[in-house]
Design an enzyme around this catalytic site. Structure first.
Site, short mmCIF file in Angstrom:
data_model
loop_
_atom_site.label_atom_id
_atom_site.label_comp_id
_atom_site.label_asym_id
_atom_site.label_seq_id
_atom_site.Cartn_x
_atom_site.Cartn_y
_atom_site.Cartn_z
N LYS A 184 0.86 -1.18 0.00
CA LYS A 184 0.00 0.00 0.00
C LYS A 184 0.90 1.23 0.00
O LYS A 184 1.46 1.61 1.02
CB LYS A 184 -0.92 0.03 1.23
CG LYS A 184 -2.06 1.01 1.01
CD LYS A 184 -2.40 1.86 2.22
CE LYS A 184 -1.58 3.04 2.51
NZ LYS A 184 -1.57 4.16 1.58
N SER A 239 5.31 7.56 9.85
CA SER A 239 5.48 8.35 11.07
C SER A 239 5.33 7.48 12.33
O SER A 239 4.66 6.44 12.31
CB SER A 239 4.42 9.45 11.10
OG SER A 239 3.13 8.87 11.08
N GLU A 260 9.66 1.11 10.58
CA GLU A 260 10.68 2.13 10.27
C GLU A 260 9.99 3.47 10.45
O GLU A 260 9.21 3.89 9.60
CB GLU A 260 11.18 1.97 8.82
CG GLU A 260 11.94 0.68 8.56
CD GLU A 260 13.32 0.65 9.19
OE1 GLU A 260 13.80 1.70 9.67
OE2 GLU A 260 13.92 -0.44 9.23
N CYS A 294 13.75 10.72 6.67
CA CYS A 294 13.73 10.34 8.09
C CYS A 294 15.11 10.47 8.71
O CYS A 294 15.24 10.68 9.91
CB CYS A 294 13.22 8.91 8.23
SG CYS A 294 14.13 7.77 7.17
N GLU A 391 10.04 16.41 14.12
CA GLU A 391 10.66 16.26 12.81
C GLU A 391 10.30 17.47 11.96
O GLU A 391 9.12 17.76 11.80
CB GLU A 391 10.07 15.03 12.10
CG GLU A 391 10.83 13.77 12.28
CD GLU A 391 10.30 12.67 11.36
OE1 GLU A 391 9.10 12.37 11.42
OE2 GLU A 391 11.09 12.12 10.59
P1 NAP Z 1 2.48 8.54 7.53
O1 NAP Z 1 1.49 9.62 7.57
O2 NAP Z 1 2.71 7.75 8.77
O3 NAP Z 1 2.05 7.59 6.33
C1 NAP Z 1 2.82 6.48 5.94
C2 NAP Z 1 1.94 5.46 5.26
O4 NAP Z 1 1.00 4.98 6.20
C3 NAP Z 1 1.14 6.00 4.09
O5 NAP Z 1 1.05 5.00 3.10
C4 NAP Z 1 -0.22 6.27 4.71
O6 NAP Z 1 -1.28 6.22 3.79
C5 NAP Z 1 -0.31 5.10 5.65
N1 NAP Z 1 -1.26 5.31 6.75
C6 NAP Z 1 -1.66 6.45 7.34
N2 NAP Z 1 -2.53 6.18 8.34
C7 NAP Z 1 -2.67 4.83 8.37
C8 NAP Z 1 -3.43 3.93 9.17
N3 NAP Z 1 -4.21 4.35 10.16
N4 NAP Z 1 -3.32 2.61 8.91
C9 NAP Z 1 -2.54 2.15 7.94
N5 NAP Z 1 -1.79 2.96 7.15
C10 NAP Z 1 -1.86 4.28 7.37
O7 NAP Z 1 3.92 9.06 7.12
P2 NAP Z 1 4.31 9.97 5.88
O8 NAP Z 1 3.91 11.36 6.18
O9 NAP Z 1 3.85 9.33 4.62
O10 NAP Z 1 5.90 9.82 5.88
C11 NAP Z 1 6.73 10.61 6.66
C12 NAP Z 1 7.15 9.87 7.91
O11 NAP Z 1 7.78 8.64 7.56
C13 NAP Z 1 8.18 10.63 8.71
O12 NAP Z 1 7.88 10.52 10.08
C14 NAP Z 1 9.47 9.92 8.39
O13 NAP Z 1 10.48 10.05 9.36
C15 NAP Z 1 9.01 8.51 8.25
N6 NAP Z 1 9.96 7.72 7.47
C16 NAP Z 1 10.72 6.80 8.12
C17 NAP Z 1 11.65 6.07 7.41
C18 NAP Z 1 12.50 5.05 8.10
O14 NAP Z 1 13.10 4.25 7.41
N7 NAP Z 1 12.60 5.04 9.42
C19 NAP Z 1 11.81 6.28 6.04
C20 NAP Z 1 11.01 7.23 5.41
C21 NAP Z 1 10.08 7.95 6.14
P3 NAP Z 1 -1.89 7.55 3.14
O15 NAP Z 1 -0.80 8.14 2.33
O16 NAP Z 1 -3.00 7.03 2.33
O17 NAP Z 1 -2.30 8.42 4.29
#
Ligand code: NAP
Length: 487
Positions: A184, A239, A260, A294, A391
């Protein structure tokens, strides 16, 4: 899927997939709009999967599971290897697609495609080297045999900031391990995932082994999949907030989780650092993807003796960056992903300025079209400002002055996160000694970029659970099975 005519020349039309990809079939649809973050204009519309679609995807992954598990490792490896080759052949189109939907500069997008493809090459190699174990019990009277088996169907959820690499970092080891998957991708950047699925099909990935779904109901859809007892793995990148919610949901059916999550990386520059090298590293650690990473340096701790020179050097470099749409080859700093992202950065910077920080460059959102925030350097930032805790995910470098090693270790560890950290010093003994005391999963010493498919990527504390990449990444998709054997 519809694709905005203006951009049809940018990417190979063969890569424009038609929608949900379930059981090797494409299902067109609409409902999820993809915007160009440099203008806010509509780029494309993709299908919005329902919970029933998700259940069909689990059925498809289940139907393909036995065959894929039984496929010899060499054959799985060769399919991954051809997927790597196809991504490499189509690198420019994929990079353009990433630059279009994510907004990152083409140079970063090209880097991402190379990095992403490398996970397929790396796991094509690892597929043939799945470890096992044979040992005798300490008493010497029995034998212990440990085999590793594919864990089962894996749900993979990825963020928008690395639309290709976050997917391949999961699909590569999962397929190498013998698992079938449902991916997804993030709603902001689904086009890259669908384009890669097209290439996977061409590479010979059998129907149902990889399924791709976009949805406007990620929570409902994921909960439904996690409740299905055939799903045995959740691998999430995103996140920390969403990670916590998913861990709680996965607990209901005791599904294995790899997480992650977010970061708040300290970038420590000691007086004895090579200033130019530290500035080069700072620009990479801060400005790759315009700060939307990240691992991005989120807090710059600079020792008093080198502080002023570092601030001046970083300000000059940040001011010189060309801002523009990611797909313009001259762009060095693209737009943020959404208007909300700009608002968040603006809030953090405004709060820091109100608390006494000074912007040596930037400091306010740009008012033109699109979601732009300029490269910004803040000095004299209070160590307890909100920008030191959250962040930033944008092109803002807050700089804090410090005096002693103990002080900077305390400051660096004063966060719930522990994903990445950076240290610049010519004294390797000092860097290693301080590094040992920093709570982090990854530490760059005199390096501003640490991501490498051959290395274990992941965090401690609330930055996550498990590791991706490296030799151990494949084990996240396997279960050890112990055979107690006497003969
Ligand atoms: P996010 O809001 O947590 O979304 C990540 C993914 O989760 C998206 O596909 C989102 O779908 C989905 N999602 C959201 N709510 C959900 C739920 N309740 N159940 C299942 N899936 C759900 O994060 P983001 O804004 O896309 O990405 C930025 C974050 O990712 C930052 O915090 C960054 O540090 C972190 N990150 C971490 C790493 C690592 O390797 N540690 C790498 C890259 C990024 P939708 O798009 O449809 O909302």
């Amino acid at each position: 899927m519809t694709f905005h005519a203006k951009f049809s020349g940018y990417a190979d039309p063969a890569l424009h997939a038609a929608g949900l990809y379930i059981g090797g079939k494409w299902q067109s649809g609409s409902g999820i709009t993809v915007l160009d973050p440099s203008t806010g204009n509509l780029l494309a519309e993709v299908a919005d999967a329902s919970i029933e679609d998700a259940q069909r995807a689990v059925d498809a992954a289940h139907a393909a599971a036995a065959g894929w598990r039984a496929t010899p490792a060499r054959q799985r490896s060769e399919i991954l290897r051809s997927w790597y080759q196809l991504m490499t052949q189509h690198a420019e189109e994929l990079a353009t697609l990433i630059a279009l939907e994510n907004g990152k500069a083409l140079v970063d997008a090209r880097g991402e495609v190379a990095y992403a493809a490398e996970f397929f090459r790396w796991y094509a190699e690892e597929a043939t080297r799945i470890p096992g174990e044979f040992r005798r019990t300490p008493s010497g009277s029995h034998n212990i045999l440990v085999d590793h088996e594919p864990i089962g169907i894996a749900v993979l959820i990825t963020p928008w900031n690395f639309p290709a690499a976050m997917a391949t970092r999961k699909i590569g080891p999962a397929l190498a391990a013998g698992c079938t998957v449902i991916l997804k991708p993030a709603s902001e950047t689904p086009l890259t995932a669908y384009a890669m699925a097209r290439l996977g099909e061409e590479a010979g990935v059998p129907p149902g082994v990889v399924n791709v779904l976009t949805t406007s109901n990620p929570g409902g859809m994921t909960n439904a999949m996690l409740a299905d007892s055939r799903v045995r793995k959740l691998s999430f990148t995103g996140s920390t907030g969403v990670g916590r919610v998913l861990l709680a949901e996965a607990a209901k059916s005791v599904v294995s989780c790899s997480m992650e999550l977010g970061g708040n990386a300290p970038f420590i520059v000691f007086d004895d650092a090579d200033l130019e090298a530290a500035l080069d590293g700072a620009m990479i650690a801060k400005m790759r993807n315009a700060g939307e990473a990240c691992t991005a340096a989120n807090r710059f701790y600079v020792q008093a003796g080198i502080h002023d020179a570092f601030v001046a050097g970083l300000t000059a470099r940040m001011m010189s960056l060309k801002i523009g749409p990611g797909y313009d080859p001259e762009t060095q700093c693209g737009p943020m992903i959404t208007q909300n992202a700009v608002r968040k950065i603006d809030r953090l910077v405004s709060e820091a300025l109100a608390a006494g920080a000074r912007a040596t460059t930037g400091g306010k959102p740009l008012t033109e079209n699109g979601y732009f925030y300029p490269p910004t350097v803040l000095e004299n930032v209070p160590v307890n400002a909100s920008i030191a805790r959250e962040e930033i995910f944008g092109p803002v470098a807050p700089i804090y002055k410090f005096e002693s090693d103990d002080e900077v270790i305390r400051l660096a560890n004063n966060t719930e996160y522990g994903l990445a950290a950076y240290i610049y010093s010519r004294d390797l003994k000092r860097a290693m000694t301080v590094g040992k005391r920093i709570e982090t999963g990854m530490l760059g010493i005199n390096r501003g970029l640490m991501s490498d498919p051959a290395a274990p990527f992941g965090g401690v504390k609330q930055s996550g659970l498990g590791r991706e990449g490296g030799v151990t990444g494949i084990l996240e998709f396997m279960e050890p099975k112990y055979y107690a054997v006497d003969y």
